[in-house]
Design a protein around this motif. Structure first.
Motif, PDB file in Angstrom:
ATOM      1  N   LYS B  38     -43.449 -20.358  32.973  1.00  0.00           N
ATOM      2  CA  LYS B  38     -42.009 -20.517  32.723  1.00  0.00           C
ATOM      3  C   LYS B  38     -41.272 -20.755  34.048  1.00  0.00           C
ATOM      4  O   LYS B  38     -40.417 -21.644  34.147  1.00  0.00           O
ATOM      5  N   ALA B  39     -41.639 -19.991  35.068  1.00  0.00           N
ATOM      6  CA  ALA B  39     -41.010 -20.163  36.386  1.00  0.00           C
ATOM      7  C   ALA B  39     -41.284 -21.552  36.952  1.00  0.00           C
ATOM      8  O   ALA B  39     -40.401 -22.199  37.515  1.00  0.00           O
ATOM      9  N   GLY B  45     -36.905 -28.039  36.793  1.00  0.00           N
ATOM     10  CA  GLY B  45     -35.658 -28.487  36.185  1.00  0.00           C
ATOM     11  C   GLY B  45     -35.605 -28.417  34.673  1.00  0.00           C
ATOM     12  O   GLY B  45     -34.651 -28.906  34.068  1.00  0.00           O
ATOM     13  N   ALA B  46     -36.615 -27.820  34.020  1.00  0.00           N
ATOM     14  CA  ALA B  46     -36.567 -27.719  32.565  1.00  0.00           C
ATOM     15  C   ALA B  46     -35.492 -26.710  32.154  1.00  0.00           C
ATOM     16  O   ALA B  46     -35.321 -25.683  32.817  1.00  0.00           O
ATOM     17  N   PRO B  47     -34.738 -26.988  31.076  1.00  0.00           N
ATOM     18  CA  PRO B  47     -33.781 -26.004  30.560  1.00  0.00           C
ATOM     19  C   PRO B  47     -34.525 -24.735  30.121  1.00  0.00           C
ATOM     20  O   PRO B  47     -35.697 -24.796  29.751  1.00  0.00           O
ATOM     21  N   GLY B  48     -33.829 -23.597  30.154  1.00  0.00           N
ATOM     22  CA  GLY B  48     -34.464 -22.312  29.855  1.00  0.00           C
ATOM     23  C   GLY B  48     -35.218 -22.272  28.538  1.00  0.00           C
ATOM     24  O   GLY B  48     -36.353 -21.796  28.484  1.00  0.00           O
ATOM     25  N   ALA B  49     -34.593 -22.801  27.462  1.00  0.00           N
ATOM     26  CA  ALA B  49     -35.225 -22.727  26.141  1.00  0.00           C
ATOM     27  C   ALA B  49     -36.504 -23.562  26.119  1.00  0.00           C
ATOM     28  O   ALA B  49     -37.499 -23.187  25.488  1.00  0.00           O
ATOM     29  N   VAL B  50     -36.480 -24.701  26.820  1.00  0.00           N
ATOM     30  CA  VAL B  50     -37.657 -25.583  26.862  1.00  0.00           C
ATOM     31  C   VAL B  50     -38.769 -24.917  27.665  1.00  0.00           C
ATOM     32  O   VAL B  50     -39.942 -24.919  27.265  1.00  0.00           O
ATOM     33  N   ALA B  51     -38.413 -24.324  28.803  1.00  0.00           N
ATOM     34  CA  ALA B  51     -39.405 -23.641  29.640  1.00  0.00           C
ATOM     35  C   ALA B  51     -40.053 -22.495  28.857  1.00  0.00           C
ATOM     36  O   ALA B  51     -41.261 -22.286  28.917  1.00  0.00           O
ATOM     37  N   GLU B  52     -39.243 -21.778  28.106  1.00  0.00           N
ATOM     38  CA  GLU B  52     -39.734 -20.665  27.284  1.00  0.00           C
ATOM     39  C   GLU B  52     -40.745 -21.168  26.242  1.00  0.00           C
ATOM     40  O   GLU B  52     -41.841 -20.633  26.113  1.00  0.00           O
ATOM     41  N   GLU B  53     -40.341 -22.225  25.531  1.00  0.00           N
ATOM     42  CA  GLU B  53     -41.189 -22.748  24.459  1.00  0.00           C
ATOM     43  C   GLU B  53     -42.492 -23.316  25.011  1.00  0.00           C
ATOM     44  O   GLU B  53     -43.575 -23.075  24.469  1.00  0.00           O
TER      45      GLU B  53
END
Lengths: 213, 184
Positions: B38-39, B45-53
């Protein structure tokens, strides 16, 4: 023996995933032929692993692990796609883009001695195959942007040296050359260009855009 | 647990997932790697929700592909890096990742019976060498991994010539290669 390799920056762009797809394709095709650069790539990926280890962890949302665990029963083990083996030794990474072997390519003629086959173009970067009979020359040209050339069959020679299967040549913005196909088999290259080629002769200046160069 | 013991532990856990579909081992891998992936995605530059998924999806890929993990070729961290890298290209850039076909005949350098052990030692030295790189060299190495830009663009943003970026990278790679026991 491979004599011409990607430099650290180009190989790094492939290892990190920053390279665009066409540039990635020509680097990966070089790796097919070059054990040394496969090892270099592995070293760079190991740096990626170390950097990943040392990133400050960003906690996931509550319940993320449970949500993922719940999906484990729904997924099947990954299986590599099966392809019939190549009949002429075409690198698998390239076959995925050709839809077959090199000998099945449908060539488009550009005059009596040269032919080409476009693969794809994305974001101004084009990947194509080029073919020349022995002695064929592409005509003196300079480069706007970069040109990468990887020999797949036969070979060619220009002011910078001779290139054989697996060799990767990088021509920088503004560099000029006049490659001529070596005697023997037809020379077949994978070429990736990030800008237009600028030919010296008027007829090629007119023809080049028609062929998508 | 020391940092290097923790790293080696991850290889063992991944082996357990491959051999026996061990869910406790998977949960431990998830706890370690999902927040790092995720980090990594946020850094790129991925948005938080995208990084999470995608971090969850990467770990799901680990479950599905664990049988392909070869500890003689890479550590768990390196293997996870390649999974996260490819997933990002596929899901965010919507491009294919041109990869070598493992079915092709490609000669390997002479295999060493202790390859896995050597690899772990080499990776330990690499991690130390990375921390000892001069600041201008580690900067271009990190930007290579986290900026998702061509080196020409990185040069523009740093306000230095492309040749300087390339020479810093070359110096860094030579040092790191020596640390990993390569004959630079």
């Amino acid at each position: 023996m491979i004599a011409h390799h990607p430099d650290d920056a180009l190989l790094m762009a492939y290892a990190t995933g920053a390279a665009d797809e066409a540039t990635g394709l020509i680097v990966a095709t070089h790796l097919h032929y070059c054990v040394m650069c496969r090892m270099r790539t592995r070293g760079m990926e190991t740096i990626g692993g170390s950097l990943l280890e040392d990133l400050a962890p960003q906690p996931l949302a509550a319940g993320a692990l449970e949500a993922t665990l719940a999906k484990l029963d729904e997924v099947t083990p990954y299986e590599r796609p099966r392809r019939a083996p190549s009949r002429d030794g075409t690198p698998g990474v390239l076959r995925a883009y050709l839809g077959g072997d090199l000998r099945d390519v449908r060539w488009r003629r550009m005059g009596p001695r040269l032919a080409y086959a476009p693969l794809f173009r994305k974001g101004g970067v084009a990947a194509r195959l080029l073919r020349g009979v022995p002695g064929a020359d592409s005509g003196p040209h300079a480069h706007e942007g970069l040109e990468y050339t990887l020999v797949l069959q036969g070979g060619y020679t220009d002011v910078t040296g001779s290139y054989a299967p697996g060799d990767l040549q990088v021509m920088e913005d503004g560099q000029r050359h006049n490659p001529v196909a070596d005697p023997g088999e037809d020379c077949i290259n994978l070429a990736v260009t990030t800008g237009r080629l600028k030919f010296d002769s008027l007829i090629q200046k007119i023809a080049a855009p028609l062929f998508g160069f | 647990m020391t940092r290097s013991a923790e790293v080696a532990e991850m290889d063992v856990l991944l082996g357990q997932v491959a051999a026996t579909q061990d869910r406790a081992a998977f949960a431990a891998l998830f706890a370690h790697f999902a927040p790092r992936i995720k980090a990594y995605l946020l850094r790129l530059g991925a948005p938080g929700a995208v990084a999470e998924e995608l971090a969850q999806e990467a770990l799901l890929s680990v479950w599905r592909k664990a049988h392909l993990f070869d500890p003689a070729k890479a550590s768990a961290a390196t293997w996870l890096f390649t999974i996260a890298r490819n997933l990002r290209i596929d899901a965010i850039r919507r491009e294919r990742r041109p990869e070598l076909d493992p079915e092709d005949f490609m000669p390997e350098p002479d295999a060493d019976a202790d390859a896995g052990l050597m690899l772990a030692e080499n990776e330990g030295r690499l991690r130390i060498a990375l921390k000892e790189l001069p600041a201008d060299q580690i900067q271009v190495v990190e930007l290579s991994f986290f900026a998702d830009k061509p080196h020409s663009q990185i040069a523009v943003e740093l306000g230095i010539p492309l040749g300087t970026v390339k020479s810093r990278l070359r110096l860094a790679m030579a040092r790191l290669k020596r640390a990993m026991g390569g004959d630079a």
